[in-house]
Structure formats: structure tokens, C-alpha cells
Design a protein around this motif. Structure first.
Motif, PDB file in Angstrom:
ATOM      1  N   LEU A  87      31.757  38.636  36.850  1.00 60.76           N
ATOM      2  CA  LEU A  87      32.332  37.667  37.666  1.00 60.76           C
ATOM      3  C   LEU A  87      31.623  36.334  37.772  1.00 60.76           C
ATOM      4  N   THR A  88      30.356  36.053  37.868  1.00 58.48           N
ATOM      5  CA  THR A  88      30.317  34.813  37.935  1.00 58.48           C
ATOM      6  C   THR A  88      29.095  34.442  36.810  1.00 58.48           C
ATOM      7  N   THR A  95      28.535  38.408  44.353  1.00 54.15           N
ATOM      8  CA  THR A  95      30.326  37.190  44.763  1.00 54.15           C
ATOM      9  C   THR A  95      30.240  38.379  45.683  1.00 54.15           C
ATOM     10  N   ASN A  97      33.077  37.804  46.950  1.00 58.46           N
ATOM     11  CA  ASN A  97      34.934  36.699  46.741  1.00 58.46           C
ATOM     12  C   ASN A  97      35.530  37.842  47.041  1.00 58.46           C
ATOM     13  N   ALA A 100      39.618  38.051  42.228  1.00 59.61           N
ATOM     14  CA  ALA A 100      38.355  37.975  41.375  1.00 59.61           C
ATOM     15  C   ALA A 100      39.503  36.585  40.680  1.00 59.61           C
ATOM     16  N   PRO A 101      38.472  35.841  39.672  1.00 61.11           N
ATOM     17  CA  PRO A 101      38.772  35.133  39.246  1.00 61.11           C
ATOM     18  C   PRO A 101      39.750  34.869  38.082  1.00 61.11           C
ATOM     19  N   PRO A 102      40.387  33.519  38.284  1.00 62.06           N
ATOM     20  CA  PRO A 102      41.442  33.842  36.939  1.00 62.06           C
ATOM     21  C   PRO A 102      40.822  34.436  35.751  1.00 62.06           C
ATOM     22  N   PHE A 104      40.166  37.242  35.070  1.00 62.23           N
ATOM     23  CA  PHE A 104      39.187  38.433  35.089  1.00 62.23           C
ATOM     24  C   PHE A 104      40.335  39.678  35.030  1.00 62.23           C
TER      25      PHE A 104
END
Length: 117
Positions: A87-88, A95, A97, A100-102, A104
């Protein structure tokens, strides 16, 4: 040998012997002093061991993202640390958030054994 230059080290002489080279009178001591020069290498070694231990501790602290090292990690802790790394980007990063980030969603945490692959 002449009697004036004879130094008897086993008994304490009431007269002070004279050095044959300089002519200076000196006192003979039967007790051995502590050779502080022999203790210097031990001090240097102790200082270098302390410095290397502190440097390794600082490097480990920096590798953990400024946090203390973890102990007694079980399988669940390792899974969560792997998820946090995905994730990070940091092993100890976390995190909050919700989304989830793109990219992921394609990063699958499930591992497949090589015999089934």
C-alpha cells in the motif's frame, strides 16, 4: 662491582643509589605501578565496539521508518506488513485511506505454490 653503585632490589636500602650514567640519585620502588599505556588499546576497542553498536542500532531504526524494531512476529503480522508495504511502499508504513491506490487491485497478495503454477 663497587659498593657505591650496587643496587640491591630485594631489601630497602637506607641510602639512595646513584645512576651510573647520569649521576642522579633516585629511589628504588619494589612495587610495580599500573602501566596505563597497556590499557589504551582496551579503551580504543571498547570505544569502537560501542560506536559500531550504536551505528547499527541507528541504521536499523532508520530502516524501520523511525520506529522501534518489532519482535515475536507471527504469520499474521508478516501478512499485514506485506500489505502495508504494497500500500505505502514501506515495510512499516501505514495509511488511513479508504480507497486503495490505483494498481493495487492487480497486486494480488495470494501466493501460489510453484508445483501448481
Amino acid at each position: 662491582m663497587s659498593g657505591s653503585r650496587d643496587c640491591n632490589l630485594t631489601t630497602a636500602s637506607p641510602r639512595r643509589p646513584t645512576s651510573p650514567w647520569t649521576g642522579i640519585k633516585h629511589t628504588i620502588s619494589l612495587r610495580m605501578g599500573v602501566p596505563f599505556e597497556a590499557l589504551l588499546p582496551y579503551g580504543i576497542m571498547l570505544g569502537l565496539f560501542g560506536f559500531s553498536g550504536a551505528a547499527l542500532s541507528k541504521v536499523r531504526h532508520m530502516q524501520n521508518g523511525g520506529k522501534r524494531a518489532r519482535h515475536s512476529l507471527d504469520r499474521w503480522d508478516r501478512v499485514l506488513m506485506d500489505r502495508d508495504r504494497r500500500l505505502t511502499g514501506y515495510l512499516r508504513g501505514q495509511t488511513d485511506n479508504v480507497v486503495a491506490p490505483p494498481g493495487f487491485e492487480l497486486n494480488n497478495p495470494w501466493r501460489m505454490e510453484s508445483r501448481f503454477f
